[in-house]
Design a protein around this motif. Structure first.
Motif, PDB file in Angstrom:
ATOM      1  N   SER A 115     -18.453  69.093  24.106  1.00 50.84           N
ATOM      2  CA  SER A 115     -19.150  70.380  24.036  1.00 50.84           C
ATOM      3  C   SER A 115     -20.009  70.608  25.268  1.00 50.84           C
ATOM      4  O   SER A 115     -20.067  71.723  25.817  1.00 50.84           O
ATOM      5  N   ALA A 116     -20.677  69.559  25.737  1.00 51.40           N
ATOM      6  CA  ALA A 116     -21.538  69.688  26.920  1.00 51.40           C
ATOM      7  C   ALA A 116     -20.710  70.043  28.150  1.00 51.40           C
ATOM      8  O   ALA A 116     -21.089  70.917  28.942  1.00 51.40           O
ATOM      9  N   MET A 117     -19.576  69.381  28.333  1.00 48.94           N
ATOM     10  CA  MET A 117     -18.719  69.670  29.473  1.00 48.94           C
ATOM     11  C   MET A 117     -18.225  71.112  29.446  1.00 48.94           C
ATOM     12  O   MET A 117     -18.235  71.817  30.465  1.00 48.94           O
ATOM     13  N   LEU A 118     -17.798  71.560  28.268  1.00 48.39           N
ATOM     14  CA  LEU A 118     -17.262  72.926  28.154  1.00 48.39           C
ATOM     15  C   LEU A 118     -18.367  73.962  28.341  1.00 48.39           C
ATOM     16  O   LEU A 118     -18.169  74.974  29.035  1.00 48.39           O
ATOM     17  N   ASP A 119     -19.525  73.718  27.735  1.00 51.10           N
ATOM     18  CA  ASP A 119     -20.634  74.677  27.856  1.00 51.10           C
ATOM     19  C   ASP A 119     -21.119  74.779  29.297  1.00 51.10           C
ATOM     20  O   ASP A 119     -21.395  75.877  29.791  1.00 51.10           O
ATOM     21  N   HIS A 120     -21.218  73.646  29.976  1.00 52.03           N
ATOM     22  CA  HIS A 120     -21.696  73.655  31.360  1.00 52.03           C
ATOM     23  C   HIS A 120     -20.698  74.309  32.306  1.00 52.03           C
ATOM     24  O   HIS A 120     -21.069  74.778  33.382  1.00 52.03           O
ATOM     25  N   HIS A 121     -19.436  74.352  31.874  1.00 54.02           N
ATOM     26  CA  HIS A 121     -18.398  74.946  32.727  1.00 54.02           C
ATOM     27  C   HIS A 121     -18.336  76.471  32.594  1.00 54.02           C
ATOM     28  O   HIS A 121     -17.756  77.135  33.453  1.00 54.02           O
ATOM     29  N   ASP A 122     -18.891  77.007  31.528  1.00 52.35           N
ATOM     30  CA  ASP A 122     -18.951  78.459  31.393  1.00 52.35           C
ATOM     31  C   ASP A 122     -19.663  79.052  32.607  1.00 52.35           C
ATOM     32  O   ASP A 122     -20.599  78.420  33.130  1.00 52.35           O
ATOM     33  N   PRO A 123     -19.243  80.222  33.093  1.00 46.75           N
ATOM     34  CA  PRO A 123     -18.317  81.177  32.474  1.00 46.75           C
ATOM     35  C   PRO A 123     -16.848  80.906  32.752  1.00 46.75           C
ATOM     36  O   PRO A 123     -15.989  81.664  32.286  1.00 46.75           O
ATOM     37  N   PHE A 124     -16.522  79.861  33.505  1.00 45.69           N
ATOM     38  CA  PHE A 124     -15.113  79.583  33.778  1.00 45.69           C
ATOM     39  C   PHE A 124     -14.474  78.923  32.559  1.00 45.69           C
ATOM     40  O   PHE A 124     -15.133  78.180  31.828  1.00 45.69           O
ATOM     41  N   PRO A 125     -13.184  79.147  32.343  1.00 42.71           N
ATOM     42  CA  PRO A 125     -12.527  78.654  31.129  1.00 42.71           C
ATOM     43  C   PRO A 125     -12.462  77.133  31.068  1.00 42.71           C
ATOM     44  O   PRO A 125     -12.208  76.458  32.069  1.00 42.71           O
ATOM     45  N   GLY A 126     -12.662  76.624  29.872  1.00 48.09           N
ATOM     46  CA  GLY A 126     -12.517  75.193  29.623  1.00 48.09           C
ATOM     47  C   GLY A 126     -12.174  74.971  28.162  1.00 48.09           C
ATOM     48  O   GLY A 126     -12.672  75.681  27.292  1.00 48.09           O
ATOM     49  N   TYR A 127     -11.294  74.016  27.889  1.00 50.59           N
ATOM     50  CA  TYR A 127     -10.918  73.735  26.500  1.00 50.59           C
ATOM     51  C   TYR A 127     -10.534  72.267  26.370  1.00 50.59           C
ATOM     52  O   TYR A 127     -10.236  71.585  27.364  1.00 50.59           O
ATOM     53  N   ALA A 128     -10.562  71.788  25.148  1.00 52.81           N
ATOM     54  CA  ALA A 128     -10.131  70.428  24.837  1.00 52.81           C
ATOM     55  C   ALA A 128      -8.896  70.524  23.967  1.00 52.81           C
ATOM     56  O   ALA A 128      -8.830  71.347  23.048  1.00 52.81           O
ATOM     57  N   ILE A 129      -7.899  69.690  24.283  1.00 50.89           N
ATOM     58  CA  ILE A 129      -6.670  69.681  23.498  1.00 50.89           C
ATOM     59  C   ILE A 129      -6.371  68.267  23.023  1.00 50.89           C
ATOM     60  O   ILE A 129      -6.789  67.285  23.637  1.00 50.89           O
ATOM     61  N   ASP A 130      -5.653  68.179  21.909  1.00 50.59           N
ATOM     62  CA  ASP A 130      -5.270  66.870  21.401  1.00 50.59           C
ATOM     63  C   ASP A 130      -3.924  66.460  21.988  1.00 50.59           C
ATOM     64  O   ASP A 130      -3.380  67.126  22.881  1.00 50.59           O
ATOM     65  N   ARG A 131      -3.387  65.383  21.501  1.00 49.29           N
ATOM     66  CA  ARG A 131      -2.128  64.831  22.027  1.00 49.29           C
ATOM     67  C   ARG A 131      -0.992  65.847  21.997  1.00 49.29           C
ATOM     68  O   ARG A 131      -0.111  65.833  22.873  1.00 49.29           O
ATOM     69  N   HIS A 132      -1.016  66.756  21.016  1.00 48.98           N
ATOM     70  CA  HIS A 132       0.082  67.707  20.847  1.00 48.98           C
ATOM     71  C   HIS A 132      -0.263  69.105  21.362  1.00 48.98           C
ATOM     72  O   HIS A 132       0.341  70.078  20.944  1.00 48.98           O
ATOM     73  N   TRP A 133      -1.229  69.174  22.277  1.00 47.23           N
ATOM     74  CA  TRP A 133      -1.590  70.412  22.969  1.00 47.23           C
ATOM     75  C   TRP A 133      -2.242  71.446  22.044  1.00 47.23           C
ATOM     76  O   TRP A 133      -2.249  72.639  22.330  1.00 47.23           O
ATOM     77  N   ASN A 134      -2.800  70.988  20.918  1.00 42.87           N
ATOM     78  CA  ASN A 134      -3.563  71.885  20.056  1.00 42.87           C
ATOM     79  C   ASN A 134      -4.983  72.003  20.597  1.00 42.87           C
ATOM     80  O   ASN A 134      -5.604  70.991  20.938  1.00 42.87           O
ATOM     81  N   VAL A 135      -5.492  73.218  20.671  1.00 39.40           N
ATOM     82  CA  VAL A 135      -6.851  73.437  21.156  1.00 39.40           C
ATOM     83  C   VAL A 135      -7.829  73.044  20.064  1.00 39.40           C
ATOM     84  O   VAL A 135      -7.800  73.584  18.957  1.00 39.40           O
ATOM     85  N   VAL A 136      -8.697  72.071  20.366  1.00 40.54           N
ATOM     86  CA  VAL A 136      -9.663  71.601  19.378  1.00 40.54           C
ATOM     87  C   VAL A 136     -11.081  72.072  19.692  1.00 40.54           C
ATOM     88  O   VAL A 136     -11.962  72.002  18.834  1.00 40.54           O
TER      89      VAL A 136
END
Length: 253
Positions: free
Chosen positions: A94-115
């Motif tokens: 969450s910290a990595m994604l929040d600090h990266h805003d406003p640029f896009p960032g997401y976390a995905i699992d092994r099967h490319w599902n956005v978590v």
């Protein structure tokens, strides 16, 4: 008769395209002992299973399976997402994604599902698949008929290559294979002229068209190096960075 462990060892050795001599050198053991392990004439110690797992670069679930087949307890846990032990991992994502805003960032699992995703990513995902799937390959397929990704063919070919590499590294995966099959069989992918796909670039961006704005973004992918939990350890954080000033200004607004 080969033991269950011996069969697993042989299958993975062939998957990694190692001869018995190659693997014995990599694992610092004799080829004769390796042959005995594969045939079931010898039983491995726990240390030997772990050494061979490392030499073969086994995914953690496969390493656990090999340990179990040899009669040992698994070493890599598989905790529920809400396990207290994983709270620092979720906080880090969450910290990595929040600090990266406003640029896009997401976390995905092994099967490319956005978590998990930040606001910049949520905007793009909503444009690509409003109310639809939260799987990046499904989203890519669903966006084929839109004018959202200007270099869709290029992105699809690169994603398919990445999928196939991951399947090979994992020694096979039914869900990833199904995703790769769906993408490979898509009409646009089948019609791609590979000669027209320019792979000779230092950076290959994804180019979005959002209204009158042409956005050019490239990705950096991060994984945890010291998280032993199977699912958390397979989570990838993808951060998208702008390629030009116009893209910077769009997200800044």
């Amino acid at each position: 008769m080969a033991s269950e462990f011996g069969a697993i060892l042989k299958d993975w050795r062939k998957t990694r395209r190692f001869s018995q001599l190659d693997l014995s050198l990599e694992a610092e053991m004799s080829a004769r002992h390796l042959s005995f392990l594969e045939s079931g004439r010898a039983n491995p110690s726990r240390e030997m299973v772990l050494r061979l797992s490392e030499a073969l670069q086994l995914p953690r679930p496969a390493a656990n399976q090999a340990l179990n087949a040899a009669g040992f307890a698994p070493v890599y846990p598989s905790l529920s997402d809400d396990a207290p032990e994983l709270a620092p991992v979720h906080q880090a994502i969450s910290a990595m994604l929040d600090h990266h805003d406003p640029f896009p960032g997401y976390a995905i699992d092994r099967h490319w599902n956005v978590v998990n995703s930040n606001q910049g990513a949520q905007m793009l995902l909503a444009l690509a698949s409003p109310g639809g799937p939260a799987n990046l390959i499904d989203i890519l397929i669903n966006s084929a008929g839109l004018d959202l990704i200007k270099n869709w063919d290029e992105v699809a070919i690169l994603s398919l290559s990445r999928l196939r590499t991951e399947i090979l590294e994992l020694g096979g995966d039914e869900q990833l294979s199904a995703l790769a099959g769906r993408l490979a069989s898509h009409e646009r992918v089948r019609k791609v002229d590979m000669a027209s796909v320019n792979l000779n670039q230092a950076v290959i961006p994804t180019i979005f068209q959002v209204g009158e704005n042409r956005l050019s973004l490239f990705s950096v992918i991060a994984q945890f190096g010291s998280v032993l939990d199977i699912r958390a350890g397979e989570t990838r954080i993808e951060l998208m960075f702008p390629m030009d000033e116009a893209t910077v200004q769009f997200f800044a607004r």
